[in-house]
Design a protein around this motif. Structure first.
Motif, PDB file in Angstrom:
ATOM      1  N   CYS A   8       8.755  -5.851   4.431  1.00 58.97           N
ATOM      2  CA  CYS A   8       7.660  -6.799   4.649  1.00 58.97           C
ATOM      3  C   CYS A   8       6.874  -6.369   5.881  1.00 58.97           C
ATOM      4  CB  CYS A   8       8.208  -8.207   4.841  1.00 58.97           C
ATOM      5  SG  CYS A   8       9.202  -8.791   3.450  1.00 58.97           S
ATOM      6  N   ILE A   9       5.581  -6.154   5.717  1.00 61.05           N
ATOM      7  CA  ILE A   9       4.765  -5.643   6.812  1.00 61.05           C
ATOM      8  C   ILE A   9       3.559  -6.541   7.055  1.00 61.05           C
ATOM      9  CG2 ILE A   9       5.458  -3.223   6.608  1.00 61.05           C
ATOM     10  CD1 ILE A   9       3.081  -2.719   4.829  1.00 61.05           C
ATOM     11  N   TYR A  10       3.075  -6.475   8.309  1.00 63.57           N
ATOM     12  CA  TYR A  10       1.867  -7.197   8.680  1.00 63.57           C
ATOM     13  C   TYR A  10       0.958  -6.208   9.391  1.00 63.57           C
ATOM     14  CZ  TYR A  10      -0.929 -11.322   9.730  1.00 63.57           C
ATOM     15  OH  TYR A  10      -1.932 -12.248   9.759  1.00 63.57           O
ATOM     16  N   TYR A  11      -0.288  -6.561   9.599  1.00 56.93           N
ATOM     17  CA  TYR A  11      -1.279  -5.631  10.124  1.00 56.93           C
ATOM     18  C   TYR A  11      -0.904  -5.136  11.523  1.00 56.93           C
ATOM     19  CZ  TYR A  11      -3.761  -7.762   6.273  1.00 56.93           C
ATOM     20  OH  TYR A  11      -4.095  -8.238   5.040  1.00 56.93           O
ATOM     21  N   GLY A  13       3.489  -1.223  10.875  1.00 58.28           N
ATOM     22  CA  GLY A  13       3.712  -1.212   9.430  1.00 58.28           C
ATOM     23  C   GLY A  13       4.194   0.131   8.938  1.00 58.28           C
ATOM     24  N   THR A  32       2.997  -7.053   1.585  1.00 57.30           N
ATOM     25  CA  THR A  32       2.227  -7.709   2.628  1.00 57.30           C
ATOM     26  C   THR A  32       1.525  -8.916   2.017  1.00 57.30           C
ATOM     27  OG1 THR A  32       0.669  -7.382   4.459  1.00 57.30           O
ATOM     28  CG2 THR A  32       0.071  -6.399   2.353  1.00 57.30           C
ATOM     29  N   ASP A  89      -1.464 -12.056   2.536  1.00 54.53           N
ATOM     30  CA  ASP A  89      -2.649 -12.505   3.264  1.00 54.53           C
ATOM     31  C   ASP A  89      -3.237 -13.726   2.571  1.00 54.53           C
ATOM     32  OD1 ASP A  89      -5.397 -12.653   4.450  1.00 54.53           O
ATOM     33  OD2 ASP A  89      -4.735 -10.792   5.387  1.00 54.53           O
ATOM     34  N   LYS A 127      -8.241  -4.573   8.428  1.00 53.75           N
ATOM     35  CA  LYS A 127      -7.195  -4.945   7.477  1.00 53.75           C
ATOM     36  C   LYS A 127      -7.286  -4.123   6.195  1.00 53.75           C
ATOM     37  CE  LYS A 127      -6.448  -9.682   9.115  1.00 53.75           C
ATOM     38  NZ  LYS A 127      -6.476 -11.120   8.764  1.00 53.75           N
ATOM     39  N   TRP A 183      -1.451   2.060   3.783  1.00 54.32           N
ATOM     40  CA  TRP A 183      -0.107   1.720   3.312  1.00 54.32           C
ATOM     41  C   TRP A 183       0.096   2.140   1.860  1.00 54.32           C
ATOM     42  CZ3 TRP A 183      -0.554  -3.853   5.603  1.00 54.32           C
ATOM     43  CH2 TRP A 183      -0.331  -3.804   6.989  1.00 54.32           C
ATOM     44  N   LEU A 231       0.531  -6.267  -2.731  1.00 55.26           N
ATOM     45  CA  LEU A 231      -0.354  -7.065  -1.890  1.00 55.26           C
ATOM     46  C   LEU A 231      -0.514  -8.438  -2.524  1.00 55.26           C
ATOM     47  CD1 LEU A 231      -2.481  -7.635   0.302  1.00 55.26           C
ATOM     48  CD2 LEU A 231      -4.176  -6.556  -1.206  1.00 55.26           C
ATOM     49  N   VAL A 253       6.348  -8.878  13.114  1.00 49.92           N
ATOM     50  CA  VAL A 253       6.018  -9.513  11.835  1.00 49.92           C
ATOM     51  C   VAL A 253       6.636 -10.893  11.777  1.00 49.92           C
ATOM     52  CG1 VAL A 253       6.322  -9.379   9.338  1.00 49.92           C
ATOM     53  CG2 VAL A 253       5.829  -7.311  10.637  1.00 49.92           C
TER      54      VAL A 253
END
Length: 227
Positions: free
Chosen positions: A15-18, A22, A44, A46, A57, A64, A78, A108
């Motif tokens: 699990c990644i965030y900006y 990441g 991810t 959003d 973003k 990614w 996504l 994250v």
């Protein structure tokens, strides 16, 4: 086509965030997935639709996706325009992909806890109690990706010699249509132009109205190459 994994009784969800962390999390997850020889998925989330994401973003998501192919992940996921709590989306994805392990970065976790108002670890343990959670310590991302550019406006690129000129009025000479994000603190049209080329979203650099290369811009600060 990715090679088929042998150990389908294990599955890894990253699990990644900006932010620059990441990529580190994806590579860490890739190493672990190879050790287990199991499927690897990258997620991810959003709340905004993909078309409304800003230049930074969109750049991260494009990067990614390429990295997911490079490490032979079984899927980059996504979940955009998502109004549900993040932990619900993670848990649902983990169940769908039969993930037995979840990796997320400390930053994250902190970011999503701001949204959920409760420890995301505790919430996930309630939703999917039989999944192992790995919280990886990563450097905090100082730069705020939302504060470098003005709000995007509709713009166009027209061919000028070997390069492209940024314009704001549509004409028959237009080659690409997209969104221009002007850098704060500049008197000229410097910034990022977001367009779709051959089905791929690109963020290209604009310097004084001109685009010289239709390649993604690396807008991240340097990272330490540590695991």
């Amino acid at each position: 086509m990715f090679k088929k994994k042998k150990h389908m009784d294990e599955g890894l969800l990253v699990c990644i965030y900006y932010g620059p962390n990441g990529e580190r999390l994806i590579r860490r997850g890739s190493k672990i997935a190879k050790m287990f020889d199991c499927p690897l998925y990258i997620l991810t989330v959003d709340a905004k639709p993909f078309d409304e994401l800003d230049a930074d973003k969109s750049m991260y998501i494009t990067k990614w996706k390429r990295l997911a192919k490079e490490v032979e992940a079984d899927g980059f996921i996504l979940k955009d325009n998502e109004q549900r709590p993040v932990y619900k989306v993670i848990a649902e994805t983990a169940r769908e992909k039969r993930a037995t392990q979840i990796i997320m970065g400390q930053t994250v976790q902190s970011r999503w806890e701001q949204i959920t108002k409760e420890s995301i670890v505790n919430l996930l343990l309630k939703e999917i109690p039989f999944v192992d959670l790995h919280i990886i310590s990563v450097a905090r991302y100082i730069k705020d990706p939302d504060c470098n550019y003005e709000k995007g406006i509709r713009a166009y690129l027209m061919k000028e010699g070997e390069n492209f000129r940024l314009v704001f009025k549509h004409s028959k000479e237009i080659v690409y249509e997209g969104i221009f994000f002007k850098e704060f603190g500049t008197d000229f049209n410097n910034g990022i132009f977001k367009l779709i080329k051959d089905g791929e979203t690109l963020q290209v650099q604009v310097i004084e109205d001109m685009v010289t290369e239709l390649t993604n811009v690396d807008m991240e600060p340097n990272e330490n190459n540590e695991d």
